[in-house]
Design an enzyme around this catalytic site. Sequence first.
Site, mmCIF file in Angstrom:
data_model
loop_
_atom_site.group_PDB
_atom_site.id
_atom_site.type_symbol
_atom_site.label_atom_id
_atom_site.label_comp_id
_atom_site.label_asym_id
_atom_site.label_seq_id
_atom_site.Cartn_x
_atom_site.Cartn_y
_atom_site.Cartn_z
ATOM 1 C CB SER A 46 -0.927 -0.009 1.224
ATOM 2 O OG SER A 46 -1.569 1.242 1.376
ATOM 3 C CD1 TRP B 256 -1.585 1.756 -6.009
ATOM 4 C CD2 TRP B 256 -2.072 3.316 -4.480
ATOM 5 N NE1 TRP B 256 -2.670 2.472 -6.473
ATOM 6 C CE2 TRP B 256 -2.990 3.444 -5.557
ATOM 7 C CE3 TRP B 256 -2.186 4.189 -3.400
ATOM 8 C CZ2 TRP B 256 -3.999 4.407 -5.568
ATOM 9 C CZ3 TRP B 256 -3.186 5.141 -3.418
ATOM 10 C CH2 TRP B 256 -4.077 5.245 -4.491
ATOM 11 C CG HIS B 257 0.045 6.028 -0.715
ATOM 12 N ND1 HIS B 257 -0.369 4.817 -0.208
ATOM 13 C CD2 HIS B 257 -0.973 6.903 -0.478
ATOM 14 C CE1 HIS B 257 -1.576 4.954 0.314
ATOM 15 N NE2 HIS B 257 -1.962 6.206 0.166
ATOM 16 N N GLY B 258 3.652 6.000 -3.705
ATOM 17 C CA GLY B 258 4.756 6.713 -4.330
ATOM 18 C C GLY B 258 5.950 5.815 -4.574
#
Length: 408
Positions: free
Chosen positions: A313, A316-318
């Site tokens: 997760s 996924w953000h960066g």
Amino acid sequence: MLFHMPEFMVLLILTLLCFWPTRRLRIPVLAVAALLFYSVSGWQYLLLFLGMMTLTHLLAAYARGPYGRVAVWVGVLANLANLVLFKYTGLMVSSVNRLLHLGLNEHVWQLLLPIGISFYTFQLIAYLVDVYKGRTEPARNLLEMWVFIAFYGHLIAGPIMRGGEFLEQVHAAPKQRLDWQRFQYGIYLFGLGMVKKVMFSDVLGPKVDALFAQATTLGGLEAWVAGWLFAFQIYFDFSAYSEMALGIGHLFGFELAVNFRTPYLSQNPQEFWTRWHITLSSWIRDYLYIPLGGSRRGEGRAYLNLVLAMALSGLWHGAAWTFVIWGIFHGLLSALHKFWGRRVLKPLGIEPRGAWVRWLSIFLMFQATTIGWIFFRAHTFSGAVALVRKMLNPTLWHVTPLVAGTLP
């Protein structure tokens, strides 16, 4: 094209004027609007988006046949490969380059990230899996599929909509009647999001930037202030776009999923992730945590699966290792919370109650969340660790004259 830009407002008004007067053309109107919205980022990325959407749509047609499992795996891997190529190639090359001292020019491998690629990739994967498992019916045609995936209300920052939630609404759009009360509520939500973005997030942004730019000179208390300000900046930013998306949905008669529910009033990590970026949290649970085994393979494996899911997760953000550390941090928080409840409180028969317990839990959870935000916002892992050390050392809780001027 962001929601608070004049160009978007023009597009939104023109789309509404073309959408409501006619019934048969509502889906084509939304399709054209999505094409115009996404083409601003570049026609090459629009063609890429259309290609991935078309491939997923075609594979979904075979998802319930004898080769359904193969079709799903091909679609999932193709979408992940597309995401990895554009979002993580630079990170992988730079990591290998520094590890093996290859002397590569890392800038060559930094590809321009297509707008919304993280969101539409997760939507396409969820759609394909849900069709395969019988949770949703396939889109009836490419036009409907395009509007479902590319509706510009949620393309930039979510919510991540699933077929069972949104595809049927798209199909029913030509039959919708304009509900003025709902339309007005949509304007209210859009305006509320605009206020959060312009008057809070954008105002806090420069102050946060100034503090993190001077991270090495910050005292412990200032490090906490930097973390607290960023906590509210990112909340106002993310929730602003989500509420504007909800508002846009109501303007067209759609019900999009709520993405934020006062997350900083959470008492524990589990509650936090039912309040913060709710559609992403549920996606991680349903398409990562549970497929990894969830809690079905023993308590230890459940904790490991939780940490792995949260690490992914974070990624996924960066495309930076600091995001992965942020994810691992929250995974460990969640695992420790579960362990504490199962192995300490439950055997002792302790069930904390009372208003003071609730507010103390909220206070402590917010501080833990703030520490996690340091890793999310810091440019380097070493810089984040240095700030956290200052935050946890009471002897360093002082304000330096150098940085005091950035706080007002």
